[in-house]
Design a protein around this motif. Structure first.
Motif, short mmCIF file in Angstrom:
data_model
loop_
_atom_site.label_atom_id
_atom_site.label_comp_id
_atom_site.label_asym_id
_atom_site.label_seq_id
_atom_site.Cartn_x
_atom_site.Cartn_y
_atom_site.Cartn_z
N ALA A 6 47.22 35.50 40.33
CA ALA A 6 47.58 36.82 40.88
C ALA A 6 46.64 37.90 40.36
O ALA A 6 46.13 38.73 41.13
CB ALA A 6 49.03 37.15 40.54
N ARG A 7 46.39 37.90 39.05
CA ARG A 7 45.50 38.91 38.48
C ARG A 7 44.06 38.72 38.99
O ARG A 7 43.35 39.70 39.23
CB ARG A 7 45.54 38.84 36.95
CG ARG A 7 46.88 39.29 36.37
CD ARG A 7 46.81 39.48 34.87
NE ARG A 7 46.67 38.22 34.15
CZ ARG A 7 47.70 37.48 33.76
NH1 ARG A 7 48.95 37.84 34.05
NH2 ARG A 7 47.51 36.36 33.08
N TYR A 8 43.66 37.47 39.15
CA TYR A 8 42.33 37.16 39.66
C TYR A 8 42.15 37.70 41.08
O TYR A 8 41.13 38.32 41.41
CB TYR A 8 42.12 35.65 39.62
CG TYR A 8 40.85 35.15 40.26
CD1 TYR A 8 39.66 35.12 39.54
CD2 TYR A 8 40.83 34.69 41.58
CE1 TYR A 8 38.49 34.64 40.11
CE2 TYR A 8 39.67 34.22 42.15
CZ TYR A 8 38.50 34.20 41.41
OH TYR A 8 37.34 33.72 42.00
N MET A 9 43.15 37.49 41.93
CA MET A 9 43.05 37.93 43.32
C MET A 9 43.09 39.45 43.44
O MET A 9 42.45 40.03 44.32
CB MET A 9 44.15 37.29 44.16
CG MET A 9 44.04 35.78 44.25
SD MET A 9 45.28 35.02 45.34
CE MET A 9 44.65 35.51 46.95
N HIS A 10 43.81 40.12 42.55
CA HIS A 10 43.79 41.58 42.54
C HIS A 10 42.43 42.11 42.12
O HIS A 10 41.94 43.11 42.65
CB HIS A 10 44.86 42.12 41.59
CG HIS A 10 46.26 41.97 42.11
ND1 HIS A 10 46.63 42.37 43.38
CD2 HIS A 10 47.38 41.45 41.54
CE1 HIS A 10 47.92 42.12 43.56
NE2 HIS A 10 48.39 41.55 42.47
N ARG A 11 41.80 41.40 41.19
CA ARG A 11 40.50 41.85 40.68
C ARG A 11 39.37 41.53 41.66
O ARG A 11 38.41 42.29 41.77
CB ARG A 11 40.21 41.18 39.33
CG ARG A 11 38.93 41.67 38.66
CD ARG A 11 38.75 41.03 37.30
NE ARG A 11 39.86 41.32 36.39
CZ ARG A 11 39.94 40.83 35.16
NH1 ARG A 11 38.98 40.04 34.69
NH2 ARG A 11 40.99 41.13 34.39
N TYR A 12 39.50 40.41 42.38
CA TYR A 12 38.43 39.98 43.31
C TYR A 12 39.04 39.80 44.71
O TYR A 12 39.32 38.67 45.14
CB TYR A 12 37.80 38.68 42.83
CG TYR A 12 37.22 38.77 41.44
CD1 TYR A 12 36.08 39.53 41.18
CD2 TYR A 12 37.84 38.12 40.35
CE1 TYR A 12 35.55 39.62 39.89
CE2 TYR A 12 37.31 38.21 39.07
CZ TYR A 12 36.18 38.96 38.85
OH TYR A 12 35.65 39.05 37.59
N PRO A 13 39.24 40.87 45.44
CA PRO A 13 39.91 40.80 46.74
C PRO A 13 39.11 40.04 47.81
O PRO A 13 39.67 39.72 48.85
CB PRO A 13 40.09 42.27 47.12
CG PRO A 13 39.06 43.01 46.35
CD PRO A 13 38.90 42.26 45.07
N GLU A 47 39.75 34.19 48.59
CA GLU A 47 41.02 33.58 48.98
C GLU A 47 41.22 32.34 48.11
O GLU A 47 40.26 31.67 47.72
CB GLU A 47 40.98 33.18 50.46
CG GLU A 47 40.78 34.34 51.41
CD GLU A 47 40.70 33.88 52.86
OE1 GLU A 47 41.04 32.71 53.13
OE2 GLU A 47 40.29 34.69 53.70
#
Length: 297
Positions: free
Chosen positions: A112-119, A122
């Motif tokens: 979750a934190r990864y996807m917020h940081r790198y939008p 996928e």
């Protein structure tokens, strides 16, 4: 075989009107650019550029050739830039693998934190307790618990995980708390019917690993069933601590025989060998190593 640099040299000659200027622009020697043009003309079979001492101009065939290949070379250059950017900035689809019970609780917060940081990334998360083939499943990175078999995969150790014996307070109050693994012969041990060591629990006794035979009236085929049975006071269980941390914290079960625990099991991140690691994988691996909290596990 024609090389990309031969086409690039031809385009530069047409655009700058001079072999010398084209060589300077490409940061190549005049001789190198001249050889590229000669090689390309020999391959095509016609003169592409009329050369004079002062200027180089495309022939009629050369101009037609230039107009046809210019868009294709630009597409190739754009593809190279995009590929380079993907090495620098995480993007695309990241396919991750993890054990079934480990993934949701321990990996998902980091995802979750990864996807917020790198939008621009996928994520496909595949949960399985089997040692899947990364290449066959097109998985970029997988988390595995246990000793690693020999393979051509790259690995980064993330930590280690305890294996413990545990029981419900109600059972321990009735039957007592074992103080040595040998006392397990007098206890109801809940056995898992699948796995390589059915009826054996591993301990460290006198500084050496020992397999202790255990028995009990209840046998199940899943760890979840063991946790439920132990919580109901039906006997003692044997499990990785991370899987029962919540039960311990809530007081539903207690750990026993801590001084005899076997050597902790390693946990690794694995990925395929390659000349360079894509940015999406490198960024996740670094975040996983930094943020995966295995304290007291």
């Amino acid at each position: 075989m024609d090389r990309l640099e031969d086409y690039e040299a031809f385009l530069a000659i047409v655009e700058y009107g001079s072999l010398t200027t084209a060589a300077r622009h490409l940061n190549r020697s005049l001789q190198s650019v001249s050889r590229s043009l000669a090689t390309l003309e020999a391959s095509v079979g016609v003169e592409l550029v009329h050369r004079t001492t002062r200027r180089s101009t495309p022939s009629e065939a050369g101009m037609t050739f230039y107009q046809r290949i210019k868009p294709a070379i630009e597409e190739l250059e754009q593809a190279k830039l995009e590929a380079a950017n993907r090495r620098i900035q995480p993007s695309g689809i990241l396919r991750l693998g993890a054990p079934v019970l480990f993934g949701p609780e321990f990996l998902m917060p980091i995802v979750a934190r990864y996807m917020h940081r790198y939008p621009e990334v996928e994520v496909d998360l595949l949960l399985s307790d089997a040692f899947v083939d990364l290449a066959a499943e097109s998985i970029d990175l997988v988390v595995r618990i246990g000793e690693l078999p020999d393979s051509n995969l790259r690995a980064r150790r993330l930590g280690k995980l305890r294996r413990v014996v545990f029981g419900a307070p109600s059972y321990l109050d009735r039957h007592g708390r074992p103080r040595h693994p040998s006392e397990l012969a007098n206890h109801h041990c809940i056995l898992r019917t699948v796995g390589q060591r059915f009826g054996e629990w591993m301990f460290e006794i006198d500084g050496k690993p020992r397999a202790v035979k255990v028995t009990g009236p209840l046998r199940v085929d899943s760890m979840i069933s063991i946790y439920a049975a132990v919580s109901q006071g039906l006997g003692l269980g044997y499990s990785p601590l991370w899987q029962i941390r919540r039960l311990v914290d809530e007081g539903q079960v207690e750990i026993v025989l801590e001084s005899f625990e076997s050597v902790p099991v390693p946990i690794h991140a694995l990925w395929k060998e390659g000349r360079s690691m894509p940015a999406k994988v490198r960024a996740f691996l670094d975040m996983l190593a930094a943020e995966l909290d295995l304290r007291d596990l």
